[in-house]
Design an enzyme around this catalytic site. Structure first.
Site, mmCIF file in Angstrom:
data_model
loop_
_atom_site.group_PDB
_atom_site.id
_atom_site.type_symbol
_atom_site.label_atom_id
_atom_site.label_comp_id
_atom_site.label_asym_id
_atom_site.label_seq_id
_atom_site.Cartn_x
_atom_site.Cartn_y
_atom_site.Cartn_z
ATOM 1 N N GLU A 99 0.821 -1.208 0.000
ATOM 2 C CA GLU A 99 0.000 0.000 0.000
ATOM 3 C C GLU A 99 0.858 1.262 0.000
ATOM 4 O OE1 GLU A 99 -3.956 -1.587 2.270
ATOM 5 O OE2 GLU A 99 -2.177 -1.336 3.494
ATOM 6 N N CYS A 145 6.327 -7.000 7.125
ATOM 7 C CA CYS A 145 7.416 -6.480 7.951
ATOM 8 C C CYS A 145 7.812 -7.553 8.949
ATOM 9 C CB CYS A 145 6.966 -5.230 8.699
ATOM 10 S SG CYS A 145 8.279 -4.428 9.647
ATOM 11 N N CYS A 161 3.471 8.589 1.376
ATOM 12 C CA CYS A 161 3.987 7.634 2.356
ATOM 13 C C CYS A 161 4.190 6.316 1.606
ATOM 14 C CB CYS A 161 2.956 7.499 3.480
ATOM 15 S SG CYS A 161 3.383 6.269 4.720
ATOM 16 N N CYS A 181 1.197 -2.804 15.579
ATOM 17 C CA CYS A 181 1.207 -2.356 14.183
ATOM 18 C C CYS A 181 0.620 -3.444 13.289
ATOM 19 C CB CYS A 181 2.643 -2.051 13.760
ATOM 20 S SG CYS A 181 2.819 -1.645 12.009
ATOM 21 N N CYS A 235 6.277 -5.526 15.723
ATOM 22 C CA CYS A 235 5.730 -4.643 16.753
ATOM 23 C C CYS A 235 4.246 -5.004 16.883
ATOM 24 C CB CYS A 235 5.899 -3.178 16.355
ATOM 25 S SG CYS A 235 7.617 -2.731 15.981
ATOM 26 N N CYS A 265 -1.136 5.579 10.271
ATOM 27 C CA CYS A 265 0.068 4.933 10.789
ATOM 28 C C CYS A 265 -0.255 3.596 11.425
ATOM 29 C CB CYS A 265 0.721 5.794 11.856
ATOM 30 S SG CYS A 265 1.160 7.423 11.296
#
Ligand code: SAH
Length: 363
Positions: free
Chosen positions: A91, A111, A104, A118, A115, A335
């Protein structure tokens, strides 16, 4: 990475020169300026002979097939979902402001940093993006910004989409150089955000271009940070601070810390005091973001009052701190909300686009 098929924005200028060796020399400039200066697709470069256009299109197709585009904030935030040649999805978010536009970008599909708060971390790692896949995100977003009701030029790029940029260092850095040198975005408008991969920060310090560094801090004591940002076990706060200090010493750029405010977890007065001490020593700017909701994390964001009180504590302690406006929350574009695992269940009924070209380009 050699396994990637060639793509329009992946090829270097020298490689293109080689591919155009049978052409008059000015063709190279025409193509490069058309792609990067004018942001035009190959088929629109009418200064080129038609046969050359179709040869370039065959040889160097685009890397991103559009899947959906979702819009929020009265049209000022657009989230693009792309499918890559191997089926991986990523994205990109375009944010329009009165006088500028920010893109962004994602640097990885998924990933590996894990975390827990997230959405991208919850989904796990798929693969690194190639330079062409990173750069093309900016080009397509810039094309859209240019035809907005009030046309904007893309002035800022934040490497804050899916993935950890410094875990895909070479491709990220090639994209930075391309965006700076060919798209014309100044280094001080390029921001690389990291969970705190210390060797990556040290490599960044050796590069010629002084980009901004953002570190996703979220906790300023090792016990809590080990929990929230697991890479802290490998690069604890003291080591991270040292790398940041050295970066600032050579680059003279502003360092910023991202701090997602999680109710009762990292929004206490003691957290503010620890953060203030850590940030002050590095003269860092703190960006406070109320935690955005994600499917796999039970805790909620701090209340607006708590966020403001926390900010005031930081400011009173001599720290530059701002509360970041949340863009795109209702389309899961904010975010920490980027995850293509739920790409089909976007909450804001996205525009579904038919792929403009075959998904598989591996022929
Ligand atoms: N991996 C890099 C680049 C991603 S930037 C990094 O971590 O810096 C994405 C930013 O959003 C990071 O600051 C991340 O910590 C933050 N974030 C992640 N999940 C979030 C959430 N649920 N709410 C608010 N911010 C979040």
């Amino acid at each position: 990475m050699s396994t990637h098929p060639p793509s329009r924005y992946g090829i270097t200028r020298d490689e293109l020169a080689e591919a155009l060796a049978d052409q008059p020399r000015y063709r190279l400039d025409q193509v490069w300026d058309g792609w990067y200066g004018q942001l035009r697709p190959t088929s629109d470069l009418t200064t080129l002979p038609k046969a050359l256009r179709s040869r370039l299109d065959d040889l160097l197709p685009t890397a991103l097939a559009p899947v959906t585009r979702s819009v929020s904030d009265d049209g000022d935030t657009t989230k693009f979902l792309w499918r890559l040649h191997d089926g991986a999805t990523v994205e990109t978010v375009l944010m329009l402001y009165p006088d500028r536009a920010t893109v962004c970008v994602s640097t990885q599909a998924g990933c590996a940093m894990a975390c827990g708060f997230c959405a991208t971390g919850q989904a796990g790692f798929e693969r690194h993006l190639h330079v062409g896949e990173i750069v093309e995100q900016v080009i397509v977003a810039a094309q859209l910004a240019a035809v907005a009701t009030t046309p904007r030029r893309v002035s800022n790029i934040v490497f804050m989409g899916m993935g950890e940029p410094l875990a895909n260092y070479d491709n990220t850095w090639s994209a930075v150089e391309r965006l700076n040198g060919d798209v014309g975005i100044s280094a001080r408008h390029l921001t690389v955000s990291t969970v705190g991969i210390v060797p990556g920060i040290r490599r960044l310090a050796l590069e010629a271009l002084p980009v901004n560094l953002a570190v996703s801090l979220h906790a300023a004591n090792d016990d809590l940070r080990n929990e929230l940002v697991p890479i802290n076990r490998r690069y604890p706060l003291a080591v991270l601070a040292e790398a940041c200090r050295d970066y600032l010493a050579v680059k003279n750029r502003r360092l910023s810390f991202e701090w997602a405010m999680i109710d009762g977890v990292n929004d206490r007065d003691s957290d503010a005091a620890e953060l203030a001490a850590y940030a002050r020593a590095l003269r860092a700017h703190v960006n406070l973001i109320p935690l955005n909701p994600t499917p796999g994390y039970p805790t909620v964001g701090s209340s607006p009052q708590r966020v403001r009180a926390f900010r005031d504590r930081l400011v009173d302690a001599g720290v530059n701190a701002t509360i970041r406006a949340n863009r795109g929350t209702e389309i899961d574009a904010a975010c920490g909300q980027l995850s293509t695992r739920h790409g089909d269940a976007l909450s804001a009924s996205p525009v579904v686009l038919a792929p403009t070209r075959p998904v598989s380009l591996t022929d």
